[in-house]
Design an enzyme around this catalytic site. Structure first.
Site, PDB file in Angstrom:
ATOM      1  N   GLY A  89       0.841  -1.196   0.000  1.00 26.84           N
ATOM      2  CA  GLY A  89       0.000   0.000   0.000  1.00 26.84           C
ATOM      3  C   GLY A  89       0.874   1.243   0.000  1.00 26.84           C
ATOM      4  N   GLN A 131       3.150   9.913   1.355  1.00 19.50           N
ATOM      5  CA  GLN A 131       4.435   9.225   1.552  1.00 19.50           C
ATOM      6  C   GLN A 131       5.431   9.557   0.437  1.00 19.50           C
ATOM      7  OE1 GLN A 131       2.374   5.263   2.457  1.00 19.50           O
ATOM      8  NE2 GLN A 131       4.217   5.112   3.701  1.00 19.50           N
ATOM      9  N   CYS A 135       5.696  -0.249   7.648  1.00 22.53           N
ATOM     10  CA  CYS A 135       5.415   1.014   6.972  1.00 22.53           C
ATOM     11  C   CYS A 135       6.641   1.386   6.145  1.00 22.53           C
ATOM     12  CB  CYS A 135       5.125   2.107   8.001  1.00 22.53           C
ATOM     13  SG  CYS A 135       4.720   3.693   7.241  1.00 22.53           S
ATOM     14  N   LEU A 136       6.400   1.741   4.883  1.00 15.08           N
ATOM     15  CA  LEU A 136       7.523   2.103   4.012  1.00 15.08           C
ATOM     16  C   LEU A 136       8.208   3.378   4.500  1.00 15.08           C
ATOM     17  CD1 LEU A 136       5.879   1.289   0.549  1.00 15.08           C
ATOM     18  CD2 LEU A 136       7.495  -0.120   1.858  1.00 15.08           C
ATOM     19  N   HIS A 190      -4.585   1.571   7.798  1.00 18.91           N
ATOM     20  CA  HIS A 190      -3.210   2.086   7.867  1.00 18.91           C
ATOM     21  C   HIS A 190      -3.038   3.252   6.880  1.00 18.91           C
ATOM     22  CE1 HIS A 190       1.322   1.271   8.126  1.00 18.91           C
ATOM     23  NE2 HIS A 190       1.235   2.044   7.052  1.00 18.91           N
ATOM     24  N   GLU A 191      -3.549   3.072   5.649  1.00 16.76           N
ATOM     25  CA  GLU A 191      -3.372   4.113   4.620  1.00 16.76           C
ATOM     26  C   GLU A 191      -4.261   5.332   4.896  1.00 16.76           C
ATOM     27  OE1 GLU A 191      -0.858   3.717   2.903  1.00 16.76           O
ATOM     28  OE2 GLU A 191      -0.570   1.565   3.098  1.00 16.76           O
ATOM     29  N   HIS A 209      -2.574   7.458   7.193  1.00 12.84           N
ATOM     30  CA  HIS A 209      -1.558   8.297   6.532  1.00 12.84           C
ATOM     31  C   HIS A 209      -2.179   9.589   5.987  1.00 12.84           C
ATOM     32  CE1 HIS A 209       2.295   6.275   6.545  1.00 12.84           C
ATOM     33  NE2 HIS A 209       1.807   5.149   6.056  1.00 12.84           N
TER      34      HIS A 209
END
Ligand code: K1U
Ligand code: ZN
Length: 206
Positions: free
Chosen positions: A80, A85, A128-129, A170-171, A174
């Site tokens: 994702g 990000q 998480c990236l 999660h997204e 963000h």
């Protein structure tokens, strides 16, 4: 869809029978020449705390953003990605939960909004990236209903559970400037923040 866009761009935006928007793999090849791998913001970058703006019009700029997000997400690799990000504060999410042996399943969620969450919770180990190589257990509603726009600007709704529910939450965090470490204890969160702040300082010194 905005006027003045190419036929390829219009064809690339498709919604499947579940209403989840996808990039048509054939017409999407028209985008490949314009794809760009973007840098992923890393903790403690303050931009990760920004609340992203709603998308008002799905135009060529938004479609290019989506293409760049997929390229960046697949390259990372991740399952994702939220636009913030890569430094773009728009409420856009890309996702692909297909397993390695399965064909790609790119999904796009524009202006996503959780309209219902179950009382029942589940614990899932998240990564998480923007916080590379750190994983921890997060408790969230096991099921959520999410409203969003697809790439054609059509309103859609999905009832999600399992990994899709976890990843959507999660997204969507963000796009609201929230990171998964915010769901951990203060002690753990501060430890992670300290480690990444030190690493950023070391990287800036060289
Ligand atoms: O938003 C992000 O930073 C992407 C993140 C999404 C996510 C992972 C796990 C739980 C919730 C949300 C990632 O993709 S981290 C990388 C990852 O999980 C993964 C990468 C390659 C293959 C399988 C998983
Ligand atoms: Zn993340």
């Amino acid at each position: 869809m905005a006027s003045g866009t190419s036929a390829a761009a219009r064809c690339a935006a498709r919604a499947d029978h579940r209403g989840v928007s996808r990039i048509d793999p054939v017409s999407a090849t028209a985008y490949i020449a314009a794809m760009a791998l973007r840098d992923i913001l890393i903790l403690p970058d303050k931009r990760l705390r920004q609340v992203s703006d709603p998308v008002k019009k799905i135009d060529a700029g938004v479609r290019k953003l989506v293409v760049d997000m997929f390229e960046t997400m697949y390259d990372a690799p991740g399952i994702g990605l939220a636009a913030i990000q890569i430094g773009t504060p728009k409420r856009v999410i890309t996702m692909d939960l297909a397993k390695k042996e399965e064909p790609r399943n790119p999904q796009v969620f524009i202006n996503p909004e959780i309209v219902w969450g179950s009382q029942e919770k589940a614990i899932y180990e998240e990564g998480c990236l923007s916080i590379p190589e750190y994983f921890d257990d997060v408790e969230r509603p096991v099921q959520v209903r999410v409203k969003y726009l697809d790439l054609e600007g059509k309103p859609q709704e999905v009832e999600a559970n399992g990994l899709l529910a976890t990843c959507l939450q999660h997204e969507i965090d963000h796009v609201n400037g929230i990171l998964f470490i915010d769901h951990l204890s203060k002690l753990k969160r501060e430890r992670v923040l300290k480690k990444f702040t030190k690493a950023a300082k070391r990287a800036a010194a060289v």
